[in-house]
Design a protein around this motif. Structure first.
Motif, PDB file in Angstrom:
ATOM      1  N   GLY A 196      -5.584   6.046 -10.185  1.00  0.00           N
ATOM      2  CA  GLY A 196      -4.840   5.218  -9.245  1.00  0.00           C
ATOM      3  C   GLY A 196      -5.217   3.779  -9.500  1.00  0.00           C
ATOM      4  O   GLY A 196      -6.346   3.471  -9.838  1.00  0.00           O
ATOM      5  N   CYS A 197      -4.278   2.881  -9.391  1.00  0.00           N
ATOM      6  CA  CYS A 197      -4.542   1.479  -9.675  1.00  0.00           C
ATOM      7  C   CYS A 197      -4.145   0.645  -8.467  1.00  0.00           C
ATOM      8  O   CYS A 197      -3.651   1.164  -7.473  1.00  0.00           O
ATOM      9  N   GLN A 198      -4.364  -0.664  -8.519  1.00  0.00           N
ATOM     10  CA  GLN A 198      -4.059  -1.521  -7.393  1.00  0.00           C
ATOM     11  C   GLN A 198      -2.621  -1.324  -6.945  1.00  0.00           C
ATOM     12  O   GLN A 198      -1.714  -1.239  -7.757  1.00  0.00           O
ATOM     13  N   GLY A 199      -2.421  -1.288  -5.626  1.00  0.00           N
ATOM     14  CA  GLY A 199      -1.079  -1.094  -5.100  1.00  0.00           C
ATOM     15  C   GLY A 199      -0.862   0.332  -4.648  1.00  0.00           C
ATOM     16  O   GLY A 199      -0.009   0.596  -3.833  1.00  0.00           O
ATOM     17  N   ASP A 200      -1.680   1.256  -5.166  1.00  0.00           N
ATOM     18  CA  ASP A 200      -1.612   2.636  -4.690  1.00  0.00           C
ATOM     19  C   ASP A 200      -2.581   2.865  -3.532  1.00  0.00           C
ATOM     20  O   ASP A 200      -2.670   3.967  -3.015  1.00  0.00           O
ATOM     21  N   SER A 201      -3.335   1.835  -3.147  1.00  0.00           N
ATOM     22  CA  SER A 201      -4.270   1.957  -2.034  1.00  0.00           C
ATOM     23  C   SER A 201      -3.597   2.632  -0.844  1.00  0.00           C
ATOM     24  O   SER A 201      -2.460   2.318  -0.507  1.00  0.00           O
ATOM     25  N   GLY A 202      -4.309   3.557  -0.229  1.00  0.00           N
ATOM     26  CA  GLY A 202      -3.764   4.222   0.950  1.00  0.00           C
ATOM     27  C   GLY A 202      -2.898   5.414   0.625  1.00  0.00           C
ATOM     28  O   GLY A 202      -2.571   6.217   1.508  1.00  0.00           O
ATOM     29  N   GLY A 203      -2.514   5.585  -0.640  1.00  0.00           N
ATOM     30  CA  GLY A 203      -1.666   6.713  -1.023  1.00  0.00           C
ATOM     31  C   GLY A 203      -2.449   8.012  -1.057  1.00  0.00           C
ATOM     32  O   GLY A 203      -3.683   8.024  -1.033  1.00  0.00           O
TER      33      GLY A 203
ATOM     34  N   CYS B  14       0.840  -1.192   0.000  1.00  0.00           N
ATOM     35  CA  CYS B  14       0.000   0.000   0.000  1.00  0.00           C
ATOM     36  C   CYS B  14       0.879   1.248   0.000  1.00  0.00           C
ATOM     37  O   CYS B  14       2.090   1.175   0.246  1.00  0.00           O
ATOM     38  N   GLY B  15       0.253   2.369  -0.261  1.00  0.00           N
ATOM     39  CA  GLY B  15       0.912   3.657  -0.129  1.00  0.00           C
ATOM     40  C   GLY B  15       0.460   4.340   1.145  1.00  0.00           C
ATOM     41  O   GLY B  15      -0.380   3.824   1.897  1.00  0.00           O
TER      42      GLY B  15
END
Length: 451
Positions: free
Chosen positions: A391-398, A240-241
């Motif tokens: 924003g795409c998967q993996g940027d969650s929380g950024g 996550c970010g």
């Protein structure tokens, strides 16, 4: 200018046209968003003329990759004719037989005065540079792999360089053929790595390019230009970010921690390149508070916000700076937002090695509710979208960031959920940070932050 913010430079080539870089009207910025200031020296002096742009055409072969843009050139058409004077004149275009090697070239603009600066110069600045031989420029692996000699040129002088915000501005010189009595535009400021770094010359070119990369349709962020952004790894993989809000606390999404043990996670702070962890702070997480109202369905998460406490404080410096929080209830509808992260570059794609950014337009609550996500939305959520960028998967929380007139970024949102990536029917959904200011402060007390 993009709103009150310096966006790009350019040069007058006729009484109706401005020459600039193609990337200045790409990545979520439409030519209609721009205002052109003509005859300006001091940005606080109002003696300059402001014009609108009625058309913007970039080169038909403009293309972008993670580091550079090719054929990075564009012509803007103004809404009315300019009146030439001592302060407003067109620059000449060179003929093919003119040679500008071994001549002092000038680059001018209001761009940032140093790498990492948040604000641009008040006054028009200029500096002298010289064309660098292509072979010398290619000694750096980044330039070797991305320089296209037919359409790009390098120019450099140690300690002197165009910096962020001068994109699209002119590189110019006189020429012996006209007895040094006329100024000719030799190049357009396009892309480079850092500012005024040895072996990293600024590349300007007769048809030009920029440091450009994707968070799905984004571009590579200048290293450490968003020094609050953190990567949260789980089992050494991007999870996550998040964003540093104090020297001990990271703001992220609740769903990043709800179903995973935070003790298996590591936080990287002051990071740009996942393959280069020199001078990057590594921290474990000692505690996480997920919002007590967090709920989840198969489609969306509600009250999707969390504060993670680091096991040891970090020291603020050039590469680690906390993000500012908005005021309670602050709205950002119709503003341009920036998302940053190392997230996947598309559905089923891998994470980026470098920090990426993309520009998105923040939708009003009404526009958000008119999308196909309507039945899943709550007032604590906000939407942002730009064609092909999301924003795409993996940027969650950024963080979703907005640049304020004060010269500082504030965190408007937390990347929360969406359907697919960069699908126009489904804008990206973000947790509205301004709804949670008291809650965030309550769970990040007794720590150092910015005013």
């Amino acid at each position: 200018m993009l709103g009150p913010k310096l966006h790009c430079g350019g040069a007058i080539i006729t009484d109706m046209h401005i020459l600039t870089a193609g990337h200045c009207i790409t990545f979520g910025v439409h030519f209609r968003d721009l205002a052109v200031y003509v005859g300006m020296h001091d940005r606080l002096d109002n003696s300059f003329v402001t014009l609108r742009v009625t058309n913007g055409v970039k080169h038909p072969q403009f293309t972008s990759n993670a580091v550079r843009d090719i054929n990075d050139i564009a012509v803007l058409t103004l809404n009315k004719k300019l009146r030439f004077s001592d302060k407003v004149r067109p620059i000449c275009l060179p003929s093919e037989d003119m040679d500008f090697h071994n001549l002092p070239l000038t680059v001018a603009g209001w761009g940032k005065t140093r790498q990492g600066a948040l604000t641009s110069s008040r006054y028009l600045l200029e500096t002298k540079v010289q064309i660098v031989d292509t072979e010398r420029c290619r000694k750096s692996s980044i330039y070797r792999d991305n320089l296209v000699p037919d359409t790009m040129m390098c120019a450099y002088s140690l300690g002197k360089d165009a910096c962020q915000g001068d994109s699209g501005g002119p590189l110019f010189s006189t020429n012996r053929k006209t007895h040094n009595k006329k100024w000719y535009q030799v190049g357009i400021v396009s892309w480079g790595i850092d500012c005024a770094m040895p072996d990293y010359p600024e590349c300007g070119k007769p048809s030009d390019t920029v440091v450009s990369m994707r968070i799905v349709g984004g571009r590579r962020a200048a290293p450490h230009s968003h020094p609050w952004t953190v990567a949260i790894l789980k089992n050494n993989r991007m999870h996550c970010g998040g964003a540093i809000i104090t020297n001990k606390h990271v703001l992220s999404a609740g769903h990043c921690f709800k179903w995973d043990n935070f003790k298996t996670m590591q936080v990287l702070i002051g990071l740009d390149n996942l393959d280069n962890l020199n001078n990057v702070a590594h921290r474990n997480i000692s505690d996480v508070v997920i919002h007590e109202g967090f709920t989840s369905t198969a489609v969306r998460d509600e009250n999707d916000i969390a504060v993670a406490t680091l096991n040891e404080p970090v020291e603020f410096g050039q590469t680690i700076v906390p993000i500012c929080l908005p005021t309670p209830g602050q709205e950002f509808a119709s503003r341009v937002g920036t998302i940053v992260g190392w997230g996947r570059m598309g559905v089923e794609k891998s994470s980026s090695k470098f920090l990426l950014k993309a520009l998105l337009r923040i939708l009003s609550d009404q526009e958000c509710m008119e999308s196909q996500l309507k039945q899943h939305l709550k007032p604590t959520m906000m939407c942002a979208f730009s064609k092909g960028k999301d924003g795409c998967q993996g940027d969650s929380g950024g963080p979703l960031l907005v640049f304020e007139n004060s010269g500082r970024y504030v965190q408007a949102g937390v990347v929360s959920w969406g359907i697919g990536c960069a699908d126009p029917r489904y804008p990206g959904v973000y947790t509205k940070v301004s709804n949670y200011i008291d809650w965030i402060r309550q769970h990040s007390k007794d720590a150092i932050t910015c005013d």
